[in-house]
Design an enzyme around this catalytic site. Structure first.
Site, PDB file in Angstrom:
ATOM      1  CD1 TRP A  11      -2.000  -2.158  -0.001  1.00 17.90           C
ATOM      2  CD2 TRP A  11      -2.919  -1.553   2.128  1.00 17.90           C
ATOM      3  NE1 TRP A  11      -3.159  -2.900   0.632  1.00 17.90           N
ATOM      4  CE2 TRP A  11      -3.636  -2.432   1.715  1.00 17.90           C
ATOM      5  CE3 TRP A  11      -3.359  -0.862   3.393  1.00 17.90           C
ATOM      6  CZ2 TRP A  11      -4.596  -3.195   2.419  1.00 17.90           C
ATOM      7  CZ3 TRP A  11      -4.210  -1.536   4.163  1.00 17.90           C
ATOM      8  CH2 TRP A  11      -4.939  -2.749   3.600  1.00 17.90           C
ATOM      9  CG  HIS A  95       9.676  -1.279  -3.174  1.00 14.97           C
ATOM     10  ND1 HIS A  95       9.888  -0.195  -3.780  1.00 14.97           N
ATOM     11  CD2 HIS A  95       8.743  -2.159  -3.412  1.00 14.97           C
ATOM     12  CE1 HIS A  95       8.718  -0.176  -4.840  1.00 14.97           C
ATOM     13  NE2 HIS A  95       8.077  -1.648  -4.433  1.00 14.97           N
ATOM     14  N   GLY A 173       4.782   1.457 -11.489  1.00 14.45           N
ATOM     15  CA  GLY A 173       4.131   2.835 -11.643  1.00 14.45           C
ATOM     16  C   GLY A 173       4.316   3.390 -13.001  1.00 14.45           C
ATOM     17  N   GLY A 229       1.276  -2.938  -6.313  1.00 13.24           N
ATOM     18  CA  GLY A 229       1.279  -1.792  -5.893  1.00 13.24           C
ATOM     19  C   GLY A 229      -0.165  -1.055  -5.904  1.00 13.24           C
ATOM     20  N   GLY A 230      -0.234  -0.450  -6.909  1.00 17.37           N
ATOM     21  CA  GLY A 230      -1.530   0.677  -6.848  1.00 17.37           C
ATOM     22  C   GLY A 230      -2.475   0.021  -6.865  1.00 17.37           C
TER      23      GLY A 230
END
Length: 247
Positions: A11, A95, A173, A229-230
């Site tokens: 998150w 990460h 991303g 992720g998103g």
């Protein structure tokens, strides 16, 4: 051997405590398949609230980072025992955003992974190349170095407990992803770098994973899940991704 698929949601720096608890509750409602392990990694501030929301479910709690010392004068850091106390099972280590924005080195990743394992946490060790490294044909060398450095000094029985996530930096991303074939090939490089323990370690793919792109990776025998992720901030999208790995 048969490796249980794992889908983990990162998150990042999103969600208030109330938002995180509501998102976790929505993920639990799923419905989720029983043959896929699921974990969510909220920000530190929401770990306790999310732990309560996950109570009684099969969804695991994870953190986004950890320090390597169990206690001491390290202002702002969180130790492995603190995460265990909150009910964490997983912790993301290395990460690319930690490497890029906070100068995290291969040595720091190694120390964090070893400390997590020593306290019963499962580190999700992230590895992956930048776009310039990819364009220079150095993907394999970079990934192999990161894997070998992260596991240096660990006995095979400890290595078998961790998870490795291949996250090409250029895909995070950006909406760009490697093909499933290429991601599977790099997963093979990771297993080779892990040596005797390689076939037992779960290797995930991460980087712009969505309900649309997940099919590129969910059918690959060398890819055991994804780090999301998103899309993990949308419960329905995340659950859809989880279901893609159900056998």
């Amino acid at each position: 051997m048969s490796r249980t698929p794992l889908v983990a949601g990162n998150w990042k720096m999103h969600t208030t405590t109330a938002e995180a608890a509501a998102l976790a509750a929505a993920v639990v409602r799923g419905p989720l398949p029983a043959d896929v392990e699921v974990a969510v990694c909220p920000p530190y501030t929401a770990l306790a609230a999310v732990a309560r929301a996950l109570d009684g479910s099969a969804v695991r709690l994870g953190a986004q980072d950890v320090f390597w010392e169990p206690r001491g004068p390290y202002t702002g850091e969180i130790s492995p025992p603190m995460l265990v106390d909150l009910g964490c099972r997983y912790v993301i280590v290395g990460h690319s955003e930690r490497r890029q924005h906070f100068g995290e080195t291969d040595e720091a990743v190694r120390r964090k992974a070893a400390a997590a394992l020593a306290h019963g946490l499962v580190p999700i060790v992230c590895v992956g190349e930048r776009v310039d490294e990819r364009d220079a044909g150095r993907t394999d060398a970079v990934v192999r170095r990161q894997v070998e450095q992260a596991t240096a000094g660990l006995p095979d029985e400890r290595v078998r407990l961790l998870v490795v996530a291949y996250e090409p930096v250029w895909a995070i991303g950006t909406g760009r992803t490697p093909t499933g074939e290429e991601a599977g090939r790099v997963a093979g490089v990771i297993r080779d770098a892990l040596g005797a323990a390689g076939e037992d370690v779960r290797v995930l793919y991460g980087g712009s994973v969505t309900p649309v792109t997940v099919s590129e990776f969910s059918g690959r025998p060398g890819i055991d899940g994804v780090l999301v992720g998103g899309a993990s901030l949308d419960a329905s999208a995340f659950v859809s991704i989880v279901r893609a790995f159900s056998r």
